[in-house]
Design a protein around this motif. Structure first.
Motif, mmCIF file in Angstrom:
data_model
loop_
_atom_site.group_PDB
_atom_site.id
_atom_site.type_symbol
_atom_site.label_atom_id
_atom_site.label_comp_id
_atom_site.label_asym_id
_atom_site.label_seq_id
_atom_site.Cartn_x
_atom_site.Cartn_y
_atom_site.Cartn_z
ATOM 1 N N ALA A 1 0.854 -1.182 0.000
ATOM 2 C CA ALA A 1 0.000 0.000 0.000
ATOM 3 C C ALA A 1 0.890 1.232 0.000
ATOM 4 O O ALA A 1 1.855 1.315 0.760
ATOM 5 C CB ALA A 1 -0.911 0.012 1.221
ATOM 6 N N MET A 2 0.582 2.185 -0.864
ATOM 7 C CA MET A 2 1.388 3.399 -0.981
ATOM 8 C C MET A 2 0.934 4.433 0.038
ATOM 9 O O MET A 2 -0.258 4.626 0.265
ATOM 10 C CB MET A 2 1.274 3.982 -2.390
ATOM 11 C CG MET A 2 1.535 2.989 -3.526
ATOM 12 S SD MET A 2 3.118 2.114 -3.420
ATOM 13 C CE MET A 2 4.280 3.479 -3.673
ATOM 14 N N LEU A 3 1.918 5.112 0.646
ATOM 15 C CA LEU A 3 1.656 6.184 1.596
ATOM 16 C C LEU A 3 2.011 7.523 0.969
ATOM 17 O O LEU A 3 3.035 7.639 0.288
ATOM 18 C CB LEU A 3 2.515 6.002 2.851
ATOM 19 C CG LEU A 3 2.194 4.824 3.766
ATOM 20 C CD1 LEU A 3 3.301 4.656 4.802
ATOM 21 C CD2 LEU A 3 0.858 5.028 4.458
ATOM 22 N N THR A 4 1.186 8.528 1.194
ATOM 23 C CA THR A 4 1.487 9.849 0.660
ATOM 24 C C THR A 4 0.976 10.910 1.620
ATOM 25 O O THR A 4 0.036 10.679 2.382
ATOM 26 C CB THR A 4 0.859 10.054 -0.732
ATOM 27 O OG1 THR A 4 1.154 11.370 -1.200
ATOM 28 C CG2 THR A 4 -0.648 9.877 -0.678
ATOM 29 N N MET A 5 1.602 12.075 1.578
ATOM 30 C CA MET A 5 1.133 13.230 2.339
ATOM 31 C C MET A 5 0.125 14.047 1.549
ATOM 32 O O MET A 5 -0.546 14.919 2.089
ATOM 33 C CB MET A 5 2.319 14.138 2.703
ATOM 34 C CG MET A 5 3.249 13.564 3.748
ATOM 35 S SD MET A 5 2.513 13.511 5.396
ATOM 36 C CE MET A 5 2.407 15.274 5.755
ATOM 37 N N PHE A 6 0.025 13.760 0.231
ATOM 38 C CA PHE A 6 -0.737 14.648 -0.655
ATOM 39 C C PHE A 6 -1.914 13.908 -1.250
ATOM 40 O O PHE A 6 -1.771 12.791 -1.744
ATOM 41 C CB PHE A 6 0.164 15.167 -1.777
ATOM 42 C CG PHE A 6 1.484 15.704 -1.276
ATOM 43 C CD1 PHE A 6 1.559 16.946 -0.673
ATOM 44 C CD2 PHE A 6 2.637 14.941 -1.393
ATOM 45 C CE1 PHE A 6 2.766 17.434 -0.204
ATOM 46 C CE2 PHE A 6 3.851 15.422 -0.919
ATOM 47 C CZ PHE A 6 3.918 16.672 -0.321
ATOM 48 N N ASP A 7 -3.091 14.551 -1.266
ATOM 49 C CA ASP A 7 -4.255 13.905 -1.857
ATOM 50 C C ASP A 7 -4.344 14.137 -3.362
ATOM 51 O O ASP A 7 -5.302 13.727 -4.009
ATOM 52 C CB ASP A 7 -5.553 14.355 -1.174
ATOM 53 C CG ASP A 7 -5.782 15.852 -1.251
ATOM 54 O OD1 ASP A 7 -4.961 16.542 -1.882
ATOM 55 O OD2 ASP A 7 -6.776 16.324 -0.687
ATOM 56 N N ALA A 8 -3.327 14.815 -3.939
ATOM 57 C CA ALA A 8 -3.291 15.032 -5.394
ATOM 58 C C ALA A 8 -1.950 14.580 -5.948
ATOM 59 O O ALA A 8 -1.396 15.196 -6.850
ATOM 60 C CB ALA A 8 -3.545 16.498 -5.724
ATOM 61 N N ASP A 9 -1.422 13.494 -5.420
ATOM 62 C CA ASP A 9 -0.110 12.992 -5.825
ATOM 63 C C ASP A 9 -0.201 12.317 -7.190
ATOM 64 O O ASP A 9 -0.893 11.324 -7.360
ATOM 65 C CB ASP A 9 0.408 12.002 -4.784
ATOM 66 C CG ASP A 9 1.884 11.713 -4.924
ATOM 67 O OD1 ASP A 9 2.356 11.624 -6.077
ATOM 68 O OD2 ASP A 9 2.564 11.597 -3.898
ATOM 69 N N GLU A 10 0.545 12.871 -8.170
ATOM 70 C CA GLU A 10 0.459 12.345 -9.533
ATOM 71 C C GLU A 10 1.065 10.954 -9.676
ATOM 72 O O GLU A 10 0.873 10.279 -10.683
ATOM 73 C CB GLU A 10 1.164 13.305 -10.508
ATOM 74 C CG GLU A 10 2.670 13.384 -10.371
ATOM 75 C CD GLU A 10 3.136 14.375 -9.311
ATOM 76 O OE1 GLU A 10 4.349 14.661 -9.260
ATOM 77 O OE2 GLU A 10 2.297 14.857 -8.529
ATOM 78 N N HIS A 11 1.796 10.492 -8.651
ATOM 79 C CA HIS A 11 2.417 9.168 -8.721
ATOM 80 C C HIS A 11 1.433 8.037 -8.418
ATOM 81 O O HIS A 11 1.737 6.872 -8.660
ATOM 82 C CB HIS A 11 3.587 9.082 -7.732
ATOM 83 C CG HIS A 11 4.759 9.936 -8.090
ATOM 84 N ND1 HIS A 11 4.868 11.242 -7.678
ATOM 85 C CD2 HIS A 11 5.852 9.680 -8.832
ATOM 86 C CE1 HIS A 11 5.999 11.752 -8.137
ATOM 87 N NE2 HIS A 11 6.610 10.828 -8.843
ATOM 88 N N LEU A 12 0.273 8.364 -7.888
ATOM 89 C CA LEU A 12 -0.618 7.310 -7.412
ATOM 90 C C LEU A 12 -1.171 6.438 -8.529
ATOM 91 O O LEU A 12 -1.281 5.227 -8.390
ATOM 92 C CB LEU A 12 -1.756 7.925 -6.599
ATOM 93 C CG LEU A 12 -1.327 8.629 -5.307
ATOM 94 C CD1 LEU A 12 -2.541 9.180 -4.574
ATOM 95 C CD2 LEU A 12 -0.538 7.705 -4.406
ATOM 96 N N SER A 13 -1.537 7.049 -9.661
ATOM 97 C CA SER A 13 -2.070 6.235 -10.754
ATOM 98 C C SER A 13 -0.995 5.310 -11.314
ATOM 99 O O SER A 13 -1.284 4.177 -11.712
ATOM 100 C CB SER A 13 -2.646 7.121 -11.856
ATOM 101 O OG SER A 13 -1.654 7.983 -12.389
ATOM 102 N N ALA A 14 0.268 5.782 -11.330
ATOM 103 C CA ALA A 14 1.366 4.923 -11.779
ATOM 104 C C ALA A 14 1.549 3.758 -10.808
ATOM 105 O O ALA A 14 1.850 2.630 -11.224
ATOM 106 C CB ALA A 14 2.657 5.726 -11.896
#
Length: 230
Positions: free
Chosen positions: A82-95
């Motif tokens: 599962a990927m963790l991010t601080m941003f709800d608009a992280d462009e890396h998520l779809s990749a």
């Protein structure tokens, strides 16, 4: 009979984030953190500790999270990531979705929700935190992933696209479940929103996946956007 604990590995470049998540996850019943490490240490850590679930930061200076994801998925017995991010608009998520990530979580996810999501991941489910659901789906569609792989319909399944345009062959209740699923809500959250039992929600989700001909919740969310239900 007690179930074995879910073994979790936390991968993040920031010590405070790693240790904070360790304290939270180790405090849950049924989970145990077996390793915390940086991106550069992740693959060796997975080989040594054989976690069931890896919580992996998307953005790390020592090693890109997407590269770590690819290496973890290439292991002979890969963990669920599962990927963790601080941003709800992280462009890396779809990749990350296309790379085999099974979940997308914000680092400020509430502890009780995190406990539930880890359990879902360990059971083979896919999860998206509500705040990042739209980002993941939009990015997936923009990148040309707009047609999720359709699974063969089981005997008795109605066709993926039914006789009412845009409905996907779903009943009104199933459409309600699909909309909430596409917003990133968990089964228990959907149950509370619709005031029905969690087991009933699970049955509806299974039926929705079958009727839409998709393999998981993420692909169902994509289909919901295609059908303009969201």
């Amino acid at each position: 009979m007690n179930r074995p604990a879910v073994h979790v590995m936390i991968v993040d470049d920031e010590v405070l984030i790693r240790e904070g998540l360790r304290r939270i996850v180790d405090g849950f019943d049924g989970t145990r953190v077996v390793a915390v490490c940086t991106g550069a240490e992740a693959v060796d850590g997975a080989r040594e500790h054989r976690p069931d679930v890896v919580l992996l930061d998307v953005r790390m200076p020592d090693r890109d999270g997407l590269a770590v994801l690819a290496d973890l998925r290439a292991l002979p017995d890969p963990p669920v990531v599962a990927m963790l991010t601080m941003f709800d608009a992280d462009e890396h998520l779809s990749a990350a979705l296309r790379g085999g990530a099974a979940g997308f979580l914000l680092k400020d996810t509430a502890p009780e929700q995190l406990r539930y999501l880890i359990g879902e991941l360990a059971a083979g489910g896919r999860v998206i935190a509500p705040k990042v659901a739209r980002t993941v789906v939009d990015g997936y569609l923009r990148a040309g992933g707009g047609e999720p792989e359709r699974r063969p319909a089981a005997s008795g399944d109605r066709p993926g696209f039914g006789d009412r345009p845009g409905s996907g062959g779903l009943t009104p209740r199933e459409r309600e479940v699909l909309v909430l699923l596409a917003e990133g809500l968990s089964n228990s959250e959907i149950a509370r929103r619709l005031r029905i039992g969690t087991t009933t929600v699970k049955d509806h989700v299974s039926t929705v996946l079958g009727k839409l001909g998709v393999a998981n919740r993420v692909q169902a969310a994509v289909r919901a956007h295609q059908l303009r239900l969201v």
